[in-house]
Design a protein around this motif. Structure first.
Motif, PDB file in Angstrom:
ATOM      1  N   SER A 153     -76.466 -23.714  39.084  1.00  0.00           N
ATOM      2  CA  SER A 153     -76.114 -22.608  37.918  1.00  0.00           C
ATOM      3  C   SER A 153     -74.356 -22.840  38.031  1.00  0.00           C
ATOM      4  O   SER A 153     -74.262 -22.974  36.989  1.00  0.00           O
ATOM      5  CB  SER A 153     -76.732 -22.075  37.450  1.00  0.00           C
TER       6      SER A 153
ATOM      7  N   GLY B 129     -81.044 -18.772  27.159  1.00  0.00           N
ATOM      8  CA  GLY B 129     -81.345 -18.065  28.611  1.00  0.00           C
ATOM      9  C   GLY B 129     -82.849 -17.096  29.306  1.00  0.00           C
ATOM     10  O   GLY B 129     -83.482 -17.925  29.816  1.00  0.00           O
ATOM     11  N   ILE B 130     -82.872 -16.442  28.556  1.00  0.00           N
ATOM     12  CA  ILE B 130     -84.070 -14.859  28.456  1.00  0.00           C
ATOM     13  C   ILE B 130     -85.107 -15.587  27.990  1.00  0.00           C
ATOM     14  O   ILE B 130     -86.151 -16.414  28.746  1.00  0.00           O
ATOM     15  CB  ILE B 130     -83.449 -13.938  28.155  1.00  0.00           C
TER      16      ILE B 130
ATOM     17  N   MET C  42     -85.600 -21.156  27.056  1.00  0.00           N
ATOM     18  CA  MET C  42     -85.230 -22.004  28.674  1.00  0.00           C
ATOM     19  C   MET C  42     -86.442 -22.197  29.044  1.00  0.00           C
ATOM     20  O   MET C  42     -86.617 -22.972  29.721  1.00  0.00           O
ATOM     21  CB  MET C  42     -84.193 -21.691  29.412  1.00  0.00           C
ATOM     22  N   PRO C  43     -86.908 -21.268  29.204  1.00  0.00           N
ATOM     23  CA  PRO C  43     -88.541 -21.295  30.105  1.00  0.00           C
ATOM     24  C   PRO C  43     -89.630 -22.306  28.969  1.00  0.00           C
ATOM     25  O   PRO C  43     -89.755 -23.764  29.947  1.00  0.00           O
ATOM     26  CB  PRO C  43     -88.780 -19.687  30.336  1.00  0.00           C
TER      27      PRO C  43
ATOM     28  N   TYR D 101     -87.120 -26.366  30.269  1.00  0.00           N
ATOM     29  CA  TYR D 101     -87.302 -26.703  31.553  1.00  0.00           C
ATOM     30  C   TYR D 101     -88.891 -26.449  31.875  1.00  0.00           C
ATOM     31  O   TYR D 101     -88.942 -27.600  32.314  1.00  0.00           O
ATOM     32  CB  TYR D 101     -85.889 -25.569  32.081  1.00  0.00           C
TER      33      TYR D 101
ATOM     34  N   THR E  33     -84.570 -21.334  37.493  1.00  0.00           N
ATOM     35  CA  THR E  33     -84.124 -19.807  37.413  1.00  0.00           C
ATOM     36  C   THR E  33     -82.667 -20.489  37.682  1.00  0.00           C
ATOM     37  O   THR E  33     -82.047 -19.467  36.466  1.00  0.00           O
ATOM     38  CB  THR E  33     -83.980 -18.825  39.019  1.00  0.00           C
TER      39      THR E  33
ATOM     40  N   ARG F 130     -82.099 -20.896  33.821  1.00  0.00           N
ATOM     41  CA  ARG F 130     -81.551 -19.560  32.853  1.00  0.00           C
ATOM     42  C   ARG F 130     -80.597 -19.409  33.090  1.00  0.00           C
ATOM     43  O   ARG F 130     -79.872 -18.460  31.835  1.00  0.00           O
ATOM     44  CB  ARG F 130     -83.050 -18.654  33.197  1.00  0.00           C
ATOM     45  N   ARG F 131     -79.961 -19.392  33.892  1.00  0.00           N
ATOM     46  CA  ARG F 131     -79.010 -18.145  34.633  1.00  0.00           C
ATOM     47  C   ARG F 131     -77.827 -19.311  33.637  1.00  0.00           C
ATOM     48  O   ARG F 131     -76.602 -18.865  33.434  1.00  0.00           O
ATOM     49  CB  ARG F 131     -78.594 -18.647  36.192  1.00  0.00           C
TER      50      ARG F 131
ATOM     51  N   GLN G  58     -91.885 -15.293  33.348  1.00  0.00           N
ATOM     52  CA  GLN G  58     -90.948 -15.934  34.566  1.00  0.00           C
ATOM     53  C   GLN G  58     -90.318 -14.641  35.368  1.00  0.00           C
ATOM     54  O   GLN G  58     -90.156 -13.114  34.640  1.00  0.00           O
ATOM     55  CB  GLN G  58     -89.310 -16.114  33.583  1.00  0.00           C
TER      56      GLN G  58
ATOM     57  N   PRO H 259     -81.560 -13.403  36.081  1.00  0.00           N
ATOM     58  CA  PRO H 259     -81.587 -14.354  34.862  1.00  0.00           C
ATOM     59  C   PRO H 259     -81.430 -13.334  33.664  1.00  0.00           C
ATOM     60  O   PRO H 259     -80.206 -12.485  33.372  1.00  0.00           O
ATOM     61  CB  PRO H 259     -82.134 -15.057  34.326  1.00  0.00           C
ATOM     62  N   SER H 260     -82.496 -11.919  34.265  1.00  0.00           N
ATOM     63  CA  SER H 260     -82.260 -10.393  32.566  1.00  0.00           C
ATOM     64  C   SER H 260     -81.224  -9.934  33.309  1.00  0.00           C
ATOM     65  O   SER H 260     -80.425  -9.335  32.542  1.00  0.00           O
ATOM     66  CB  SER H 260     -83.773 -10.034  33.054  1.00  0.00           C
TER      67      SER H 260
END
Lengths: 569, 71
Positions: free
Chosen positions: A47, A94-95, A98-99, A102, A281, A284-285, A539, A550-551
Motif C-alpha cells: 500500500s 478508501g473506507i 474500495m470494498p 476491490y 486492506t 483500502r489503505r 470489512q 484503514p479506519s
C-alpha cells in the motif's frame, strides 16, 4: 524571451532521470506474463507504493503549474482543493468504496458499472472515459511543450516526441507496475525538486508572516479585505469578498462534494492504483496513505504561486504580463525556478517538472489501455480470445494511446477553441458521475436504466445550466450563455463551474431515483452481494495494529485536515 | 515483490546528491547570489545524498539476507 539558461550539470541530472525511468521499465519487463500483470500489476503492490502512485498519477504538470497559478490568482483559498476537496474524498473512497471496487474483482471502474448495473452503463462510461483520457493527456503534453519552448527555448516538436517516447518505453516494457514504480520515483523527485524553491522563496519574503504581510496590498489593490490572499475561510461569507467569487456553500458543495468526490471516487486513473494493491486492506489503505502527503502539498504547489504574486506586487514586474495586461500566472513556477535556483538545483527543479508531467501522462495511458482492452475491445470487438491476445492488445493500445495523445497535442496547437470545448464537454460528463456511484453502492433498488438515463440527464442538465449562465464580463459562447438567454451572472468562472456541477449532480441523483423506481429490478440481492453496501459483509480490521487499520488512519487523516483548516482559517 | 523499489530510488538520489555536492564544491560562488548567498547545491546535495543512502541501505541489507528469513 528565454527565462532560464541551463548548464551541463543541469542536463546531466535530467539525463540521469531519463536513464532511471527507462531502466525501471527494463528491469520489470520479465515480470509481465499475463494481461493481469500488465494491466493490474498482478494485484501485488504494497500500500505505501500504491499510495504514492495514487498521488503521483494525479500530480501532472498541469496540477503543479495550475495550482501555483491559482495560488497567485486566488491565494490561500486554493487550499480548499486539498483540505475540503481531495482529502475527505480520498478517505471516503478508501473506507466506503474500495470494498466494492476491490472486492468485486472488477478490473476497471467501467467493469464495476457493468457488474452493478448493466452493459449500456458500462459502455457509456468506458467510451467517454477512453476519449477523455486521450485528450487530457494530449492537452497536458501540449501545455508542457509550450512551457518548455517559452522558458527554455526548446523546440516544441522535440519536447513532444521525446516525452512521448520515454513514457511509451517504460509502460510498454513493464506495464502498470512500471508506471506505478516510476510514479513513486517521480513523487520523491517532485517533492525534493520543488522543496528548495519553496524554502528559498519563503526565506526571501520573510517566512509565512512576511508573506502574509506582502499579500495585503495584493488583496487591497484588488478591492478585497486585507487577508483575502492569506486566509482560506474568513472571506467566504459572501462571493464579493474573495477573488474566487464563491461563497461557502458553493465551495463546499460544488468543489468539495460534487467535483472532488466525483474525481477521486470514480476516476479510473487513480482508482486503478488502488486496484493493483496486494490485498483488500492494502487497497483500502492506498488512498488514505496518499491523503497524508496530499495534505501538505499546498505548501509545495500553492505557496510558490503566492510568493510569486507577493513579489510581483512588492517589487514590481516579477511575473511577465500576458496580452491582456494581467500577470501570466502560469509562469509562476518557471519564473521562480529561474529566479532562485542556480545551475545544479535548477536542473533538479526542471527534472521535477518533467517528472510531474510524465507521471500524469503515464497515469492517463495506463488507464486508457486497460479500459480500451478490457471494456471496449474484449467486450464489444473481439470477446473470447486467449489472455496472450489481450496482452498483445494491451501493448498495441499503449502505442496507440500515446500516438493519439500526440495527435491531440498537435490538434490543440491548431484549434485551441476545440480543446476548450472538449474540456467543457468532459466537465459536463463528469459532474453527475458521483451521484450514479453513490446510488449504485448504497441503494440496492437503483437499476441499470436509472443509472444510464440518470447520467444522460445529469450531463444534459450541466449543459443547460452552463448555456443559461455567464461569468461576469464574459461574452456568450464557450464561457456559457449559448442558449440565448442568460438567467444568472456569476462573479467568476469558478463559481459558475461549481454551480454547474451542483446542478448536474442533483439532476442525475433525482432522475436516477425516479427512473429506478419506475423500472423493475433486474438484479437479485444475491447478484448484488459484494457490490452494494447493505449486501456486503463489513470489512473487519480490528486484528491489525491501529496504524495499519484503514479506519484508524482515516480518523487521523481527517483530524489533521480539520487542524490545517483551522490554522489557516 | 520482484524488484525492490528502494534500490533504483536510492541509487538515483545518491547519484544526484553526489553530482550536486561535487558541483557545489567546484562552482563559482558568484552563482549563489540568486539563492540568497547560500550554496544550495552543496546543502541540498547533502540532503539528497542522505535520502538516497537512507533508501539504499535497508534495500541492500534485505537483498543480502537469505530469501526465506525475510518477511
Amino acid at each position: 524571451m528565454r527565462l532560464i539558461q541551463l548548464g551541463a550539470i543541469d542536463y546531466t541530472i535530467l539525463i540521469v532521470y531519463f536513464a532511471f525511468v527507462i531502466g525501471i521499465g527494463w528491469a520489470l519487463r520479465r515480470y509481465v506474463r499475463s494481461s493481469e500483470d500488465f494491466f493490474l500489476s498482478g494485484r501485488s503492490i504494497p500500500s505505501w507504493i500504491a499510495g504514492l502512485a495514487f498521488l503521483s498519477a494525479n500530480l501532472g504538470a498541469q496540477e503543479v503549474i495550475g495550482m501555483a497559478a491559482s495560488g497567485a490568482k486566488y491565494g490561500m483559498m486554493t487550499s480548499h482543493f486539498y483540505w475540503v476537496g481531495a482529502i475527505p474524498a480520498m478517505v471516503f473512497v478508501g473506507i466506503f468504496m474500495m470494498p466494492f471496487y476491490y472486492g468485486s474483482r472488477a478490473r476497471s471502474v467501467p467493469e464495476y458499472l457493468r457488474l452493478r448495473f448493466d452493459e449500456k452503463t458500462r459502455g457509456l462510461n468506458a467510451i467517454t472515459f477512453a476519449v477523455m483520457t486521450v485528450f487530457s493527456s494530449g492537452i497536458s503534453m501540449y501545455a508542457l511543450a509550450k512551457l518548455l519552448e517559452l522558458v527554455l527555448g526548446w523546440n516544441f516538436h522535440t519536447s513532444v516526441i521525446l516525452s512521448a517516447i520515454i513514457v511509451l518505453a517504460y509502460i510498454f516494457l513493464g506495464g502498470l507496475t512500471s508506471a506505478i514504480y516510476n510514479e513513486v520515483l517521480q513523487f520523491f523527485l517532485i517533492v525534493l525538486g520543488f522543496l528548495p524553491l519553496v524554502l528559498l522563496g519563503l526565506k526571501d519574503v520573510g517566512g509565512w508572516s512576511g508573506l502574509s504581510a506582502k499579500l495585503v496590498p495584493v488583496a487591497t489593490n484588488a478591492g478585497y479585505p486585507a487577508g483575502a490572499w492569506s486566509e482560506s475561510w474568513r472571506n467566504l461569507g459572501s462571493s464579493a469578498s474573495n477573488p474566487m467569487g464563491v461563497e461557502w456553500f458553493g465551495m463546499v458543495m460544488g468543489l468539495g462534494f460534487v467535483l472532488s468526490f466525483g474525481y477521486w471516487c470514480t476516476d479510473f486513473l487513480v482508482i486503478q492504483r488502488a486496484m493493483a494493491a496486494e490485498s483488500m486492506t492494502a487497497a483500502r489503505r492506498t488512498p488514505i496513505f496518499a491523503a497524508f502527503p496530499k495534505m501538505v502539498f499546498p505548501f509545495l504547489v500553492i505557496v510558490p504561486g503566492m510568493i510569486a504574486i507577493a513579489l510581483h506586487t512588492s517589487r514590481g514586474g516579477f511575473l511577465p504580463l500576458g496580452s491582456d495586461g494581467t500577470p501570466n500566472y502560469n509562469l509562476a513556477v518557471p519564473v521562480l525556478l529561474g529566479h532562485y535556483l542556480p545551475s545544479g538545483l535548477l536542473g533538479l527543479g526542471l527534472t521535477a517538472l518533467m517528472a510531474s508531467f510524465m507521471s500524469g501522462m503515464a497515469g492517463n495511458v495506463t488507464a486508457f489501455n486497460t479500459v480500451w482492452t478490457y471494456d471496449i475491445y474484449q467486450s464489444y470487438i473481439r470477446p473470447g480470445q486467449t489472455d496472450r491476445h489481450y496482452l498483445r492488445m494491451g501493448h498495441a493500445a499503449t502505442v496507440f494511446g500515446i500516438a493519439a495523445s500526440v495527435a491531440a497535442a498537435y490538434a490543440t496547437t491548431r484549434f485551441n477553441n476545440i480543446m476548450d470545448m472538449l474540456q467543457l464537454v468532459f466537465a459536463f460528463v463528469n459532474a453527475p458521475l458521483f451521484a450514479t456511484f453513490l446510488l449504485g453502492m448504497f441503494w440496492r433498488r437503483s437499476t441499470g436504466h436509472g443509472a444510464f438515463f440518470g447520467l444522460l440527464i445529469g450531463t444534459a442538465a450541466a449543459a443547460i445550466h452552463h448555456g443559461l449562465t455567464l461569468p461576469r464580463g464574459a461574452m456568450a459562447g464557450l464561457k456559457g450563455g449559448f442558449l440565448g438567454t442568460v438567467l444568472q451572472v456569476y462573479p467568476s468562472e469558478m463559481a459558475q463551474n461549481f454551480w454547474t456541477a451542483i446542478v448536474a449532480w442533483t439532476a442525475c441523483f433525482l432522475a436516477t431515483i425516479v427512473i429506478s423506481l419506475a423500472t423493475p429490478r433486474h438484479k437479485t440481492d444475491n447478484e448484488l452481494s459484494g457490490l452494494v453496501y447493505s449486501l456486503t459483509p463489513r470489512q473487519r480490521d480490528e486484528h491489525l495494529v491501529w496504524y495499519r487499520r484503514p479506519s484508524a488512519l482515516a480518523v487521523v487523516a481527517l483530524a489533521c485536515t480539520v487542524l490545517l483548516n483551522i490554522i489557516f482559517w | 515483490m520482484n524488484l525492490d523499489l528502494r534500490l533504483p530510488i536510492g541509487l538515483m538520489f545518491t547519484i544526484d546528491g553526489l553530482l550536486l555536492v561535487g558541483y557545489g564544491l567546484v562552482s563559482d560562488p558568484a552563482i549563489y547570489a540568486r539563492s540568497l548567498g547560500t550554496n544550495v547545491n552543496l546543502w541540498w546535495g547533502v540532503v539528497l545524498l542522505a535520502f538516497g543512502i537512507g533508501m539504499l541501505w535497508p534495500a541492500v541489507r534485505a537483498a543480502r539476507r537469505p530469501p526465506d528469513s525475510g518477511r
